[in-house]
Design a protein around this motif. Structure first.
Motif, mmCIF file in Angstrom:
data_model
loop_
_atom_site.group_PDB
_atom_site.id
_atom_site.type_symbol
_atom_site.label_atom_id
_atom_site.label_comp_id
_atom_site.label_asym_id
_atom_site.label_seq_id
_atom_site.Cartn_x
_atom_site.Cartn_y
_atom_site.Cartn_z
ATOM 1 N N SER A 40 11.735 -0.446 13.106
ATOM 2 C CA SER A 40 10.891 -1.515 12.554
ATOM 3 C C SER A 40 9.842 -1.965 13.567
ATOM 4 O O SER A 40 8.707 -2.274 13.200
ATOM 5 C CB SER A 40 11.752 -2.701 12.120
ATOM 6 N N SER A 41 10.197 -1.982 14.841
ATOM 7 C CA SER A 41 9.238 -2.382 15.881
ATOM 8 C C SER A 41 8.064 -1.419 15.960
ATOM 9 O O SER A 41 6.922 -1.832 16.169
ATOM 10 C CB SER A 41 9.934 -2.462 17.240
ATOM 11 N N GLU A 44 5.805 -2.282 13.083
ATOM 12 C CA GLU A 44 5.054 -3.510 13.358
ATOM 13 C C GLU A 44 3.897 -3.250 14.321
ATOM 14 O O GLU A 44 2.831 -3.851 14.184
ATOM 15 C CB GLU A 44 5.986 -4.574 13.947
ATOM 16 N N HIS A 49 1.375 -6.843 13.662
ATOM 17 C CA HIS A 49 2.011 -8.147 13.456
ATOM 18 C C HIS A 49 3.522 -7.989 13.447
ATOM 19 O O HIS A 49 4.040 -6.978 12.975
ATOM 20 C CB HIS A 49 1.587 -8.770 12.119
ATOM 21 N N ASP A 50 4.224 -9.010 13.927
ATOM 22 C CA ASP A 50 5.673 -9.064 13.801
ATOM 23 C C ASP A 50 5.989 -9.682 12.444
ATOM 24 O O ASP A 50 5.695 -10.859 12.220
ATOM 25 C CB ASP A 50 6.292 -9.938 14.908
ATOM 26 N N TRP A 92 2.640 -14.376 8.709
ATOM 27 C CA TRP A 92 3.526 -13.216 8.854
ATOM 28 C C TRP A 92 4.993 -13.619 8.964
ATOM 29 O O TRP A 92 5.881 -12.845 8.618
ATOM 30 C CB TRP A 92 3.065 -12.340 10.019
ATOM 31 N N ARG A 96 8.214 -12.155 6.645
ATOM 32 C CA ARG A 96 9.574 -11.834 7.099
ATOM 33 C C ARG A 96 10.616 -12.566 6.249
ATOM 34 O O ARG A 96 11.593 -11.972 5.794
ATOM 35 C CB ARG A 96 9.761 -12.218 8.564
#
Length: 151
Positions: A40-41, A44, A49-50, A92, A96
């Motif tokens: 996932s990192s 991103e 963006h996180d 963002w 999440r």
């Protein structure tokens, strides 16, 4: 070319929301790996963006289809969800939270998993047009509500 990506994205939505994915397979880039290795990192960092859920153990518990769309520089970056037609997310952290909420609806709150995807459309002037699928991490030991034969 500018018209192909939106048409592809719409076709992908129709196929997935009507459970037709066994009839017509759409090409896509899929991120696969063990739990907690940074899949996932990486996604991103592509988006800039996180916005994907974070935590210990299995966090991505439903496939997340990222339909990444390049937009003109004068337009504001945002995300949209196929299950929230017409609603734009500019924060963002709220993206999440929406992913976490939708995950809990189908997969429960005790580490359960679901094969039903969440479609997130990302619009930004800083990305190329592409579709990527973030899958739950591979695991051998079930936890919470995961099936005993998860391996």
């Amino acid at each position: 070319m500018d018209r192909i990506v939106p048409l592809f994205n719409r076709l992908q939505e129709i196929i997935l929301t009507n459970n037709l994915n066994n009839i017509l397979k759409m090409p896509q880039l899929v991120v696969v790996g063990a739990q907690s290795v940074g899949k996932s990192s990486v996604l991103e960092s592509i988006v800039g963006h996180d916005f994907l859920p974070r935590g210990q153990g299995i966090v991505t518990r439903r496939p997340i289809i990222l339909q990444i769309n390049n937009i003109p520089k004068d337009q504001k970056e945002h995300a949209e969800f196929s299950h929230k037609k017409g609603e734009k997310f500019y924060n963002w952290d709220l993206v999440r939270k929406e992913i976490e909420s939708e995950t809990d609806k189908l997969a429960g709150t005790n580490k359960g998993i679901s094969s039903t995807p969440i479609i997130v459309k990302v619009f930004s002037p800083n990305v190329p047009d592409m579709n990527i699928v973030d899958l739950p991490g591979l695991t051998k030991i079930p936890v919470g509500e995961q099936p005993g034969d998860i391996e």
